[in-house]
Structures are given as C-alpha cells and as structure tokens.
Enzyme design. Sequence first.
Site, short mmCIF file in Angstrom:
data_model
loop_
_atom_site.label_atom_id
_atom_site.label_comp_id
_atom_site.label_asym_id
_atom_site.label_seq_id
_atom_site.Cartn_x
_atom_site.Cartn_y
_atom_site.Cartn_z
N ASN A 110 -26.12 -2.84 -23.07
CA ASN A 110 -24.84 -3.14 -23.69
C ASN A 110 -24.92 -2.98 -25.20
OD1 ASN A 110 -22.99 -4.00 -21.59
ND2 ASN A 110 -24.40 -5.68 -21.21
N CYS A 150 -22.87 -0.38 -14.83
CA CYS A 150 -22.56 -1.80 -14.98
C CYS A 150 -22.13 -2.33 -13.62
CB CYS A 150 -21.44 -1.98 -16.01
SG CYS A 150 -20.90 -3.68 -16.23
N HIS A 151 -22.42 -3.60 -13.35
CA HIS A 151 -22.10 -4.17 -12.04
C HIS A 151 -20.77 -4.92 -12.01
CE1 HIS A 151 -24.62 -7.37 -14.02
NE2 HIS A 151 -23.51 -8.04 -13.73
N HIS A 207 -16.18 -3.11 -19.00
CA HIS A 207 -15.79 -4.51 -19.13
C HIS A 207 -14.29 -4.70 -19.32
CE1 HIS A 207 -20.14 -5.78 -20.44
NE2 HIS A 207 -20.03 -5.62 -19.12
#
Length: 495
Positions: free
Chosen positions: A169, A191-192, A228
């Site tokens: 990140n 990314c999860h 995000h």
Amino acid sequence: MTETASQQKHRVESDAPIDPDDVKIGYIGGGSRLWARNLARELALNDSLSGEVVLYDTDFESAQRNEEFGNWVQDHEDAISDWTYRAVESRKEALEDADFVILSTQYPPTEAMKYDLEIPQKYGIHQAVAITSGPGGIMRAMRTIPVYRDIAASVREHCPDAWVLNYTNPVTYVTRTLYEEYPDINALGLCHEVFHAQDLLAEIVSDQFGVQKPPRDDIEVNVKGVNHFTWVDEARWNGQELLPVVEQYMPEDDNVREFTREELEDTSHSMHPGFQDNNQVTFELFKRFGVLPAAGDRHLVEFASWFLQGEMPEDLNRWGVLRTPSSYRLDRWDDEADTIRQFITGEEEFELEETGEVITELMEALSGLSDMRTHVNLPNQGQMLDMPEDAVVETNAVITQNNVRPITSGTLPRPVHTQVIQQIHNQETIIEAAFDGDVDYAFQGFLNDPQVKTLQTETARDLFAEMCDELQPLLEDWNLADSETLAESDEFQLE
C-alpha cells in the site's frame, strides 16, 4: 457478466515460460510481519507448484526469521508441496531470473505510522487507516514512490519478464509507479478488499434464501473504481440478481443501525476492535448512490469523508467504525515478530490452513495450469471507459498462461464517477510530482484531497509542512529546499 472478445481490452503478456516444478519467487519485503506467513501457508498447501522463495529485506534479520518460518512450515505434516526459503542481503540476488516477484513492504515500518495518523488529528482530521488517501495516505505515497521507482528499475535489469505481484500500500500509487518507471513491466496490483464484498453478499444470500453460505467465488461481481474505493453495479448468485436482495435485506433485523463506542471496543472477539467491519458505511453509500461499495468501511470513510465530520470520534463510531490507533500499529510490529518465534517453539498453537489469499491460484494460472477470473489493479487501457488512460484502476480480469486481460467494466453513475475521478486526478498529481521531486505540485494534490478540503488553505499548508518536517529524513528524493509552500510555514525547518 460473461466476458466477450469486445470486453477484453489491454493485455499484459510475458513470453517467458514458467516451469511449475521449478519456480523462483523473489520476495521484496521478505521480512514482512504478516504477509510472508500467509504466503508460506498458501504455498505449503498447494501441490501444483514447487521451487524457491528468495527473501530480501533491508531488515535482513527479519528476512532470516521468515526463512526459518517458511522452511519450518514446509516440514509440517500437512504440507504437500516442495518449497525452500532463503534470505539474502542483495536485492539483485532475490530478483535475478525470478519468475514471480512479490512486493510486500512497509516503508518505513515504525515511526512514520505515528506521524501519518497523529499530526492530521491535531488539525481535526481523524483518519481511520491512513494508508491510501487523506493526509497520511498521501505522505505514505510521497515516501514510497521513489523506493518503487528503484525497485521497478531493478526488475527491468534483473528479471524483465517476471510477473510482479504487488501487495504494498498504497496499491494504486505503487502500481502506477512501477509502470511509469518501466512501461513494459508485467505488474498486477492486488488487494483482498473486494473479497470482503463477496463475503458480505454470500452472507446476505444465506440469510435471504435460507441456504448455507455459498463460497465467495460463487458470487459474481462487476468491479470498477480505484483500490479501496471500488464499486459493484452487478452482482449475481446462481443467476439471481443480488443488488435488489441487498435492498430487501437492509431494513430487516437491525441490519442498519447505530453503534456505540462501547460496543466497538468489546474485546470478546478475536479481531482487534479497530479492524472489525460492520458494513454500515457500505449500506449508507449503497442507499444514497444505488451501487454497492466493495471495500471495508474503515477504508471507505477515507474517500467518502462525510463520515469523518462532526463530533469525533462519536460521529464515526456510530457508523460502526473505530479508528486504529498508531500505538496498536507500532506494538503489532513487534508482536508479530514474536508470534513467529512462538509458533516455532510451540508456545503458540499453529494450524496449517488456507488464508483466503489467491496468490497460488494466480501463479497457477500464469504458469498455464488453470484459468481464473479475479479483480486486479492495472493501468487503464479501456477497461474503465470513463476514466483517464493509464491511470491505475481496479476491475475484473481473466488470468491465463502468461496473460492478463482486464474486462471492460462499463461506466460509473455520474455522482460516483465524480468521487472516483477526483481521487484519480489527485493520485496522478502526486505521481507526477514525485517523478520531478516537486513539493509544491504535490501540495496541490494534497490540497485537493476530500479530507483536507475541510481546512482553510493556510491551515492545510501548515499540516502539509508539519508532516514534511517530521518525515524529512524519508523525503530525501524531494526538493524540499526550493519549496515555496514549505517556506511559507513556520511548521517546517529544513535540516
């Protein structure tokens, strides 16, 4: 949501064959406190791939700790693969002829977290995470971009055809930097967070249809946005449209409600209170905009900064979000290192089980053993029609042998597009500024951040200057001395 030839746009391809029985993984950030442990678990439980993981970290002792742990996991009775782990002191040695490069770093691992969170709080900005957007996210990007320019150059020199899997990140900034420095790189930002949305939808399926919760892979979602801050405008399970089902679910059984700080600080569950997710921000944004956010609430509030306004922290807590304090992050850094030692010595019980990451499935697909579809972060070449070309966006993609094909995701509703495009332009501004070392141009991106827009311009300048002052040793690639913005503020003194 079946992909067609017309939906499959820009391809990322490599001509280098990968031998599944002799894979080399170069791990940059190989001293990772948590992610390296997850990797060791996943590799040990995969019987399709074998090879060597070469761990490089500026903290060599941490890399050695993970070497010991990785080899210890391979000796576990439930391990079904054949991997060896080796820590090295040279990044070149880790990268040379690598098939895959994993990037998972925290730069730097300790003191900067404190400044990212605590200095903005003095100015009334109460970030929840501070790793992607807001003052903390931008400062993290400013100190990380130069590091990843250098890493991209090393990949170009030592393993130009490798698949680079970035988990660091801020994912968008890092992935964009890799491509800006080395345009022919084969890099994926991973990314999860979207998995969280699929899990939520699976829970709603179970509740509304009276069935056992389906695996998240059974939930098809059309993903679009930036890391995000992704959104889902189509979701299906067994052919059933799910967004209308979410609307039906929300008003039932207190699924939408207010929380108290006391509830959030309840430590009866295993997860640290700051990491719990109660989906109240998700439901509110879905109610207002008609598309479903596909990230955890603690990330969403830093983009949708309405939730960071008012009486803090109470007006954030009522949405079910608790800020993660810098003290926890700093303590956790040491605690996670102790956990590895406790596993090996038997002081802490260890179970070899899957972690939910898809790293091995990705490597299998790229090695030609299978195909898969998942969400990835890549430069935009048409997969998001309403976003600038080359800006890094997150959409679904089809992964096959040495090939990644992003799927056209369609357009966002105008009100959501407005929010996402602002983030993209701010990210692009910071990237451009970083490649020139231009502090004043970076401040323009900083000033345009939705969280910072709550401040007067002079106050925002002082916040920026104070953060630059405290983080000065980590900003050596920036031209701090010639910055008019910093010179205007009493909060900055050039060392």
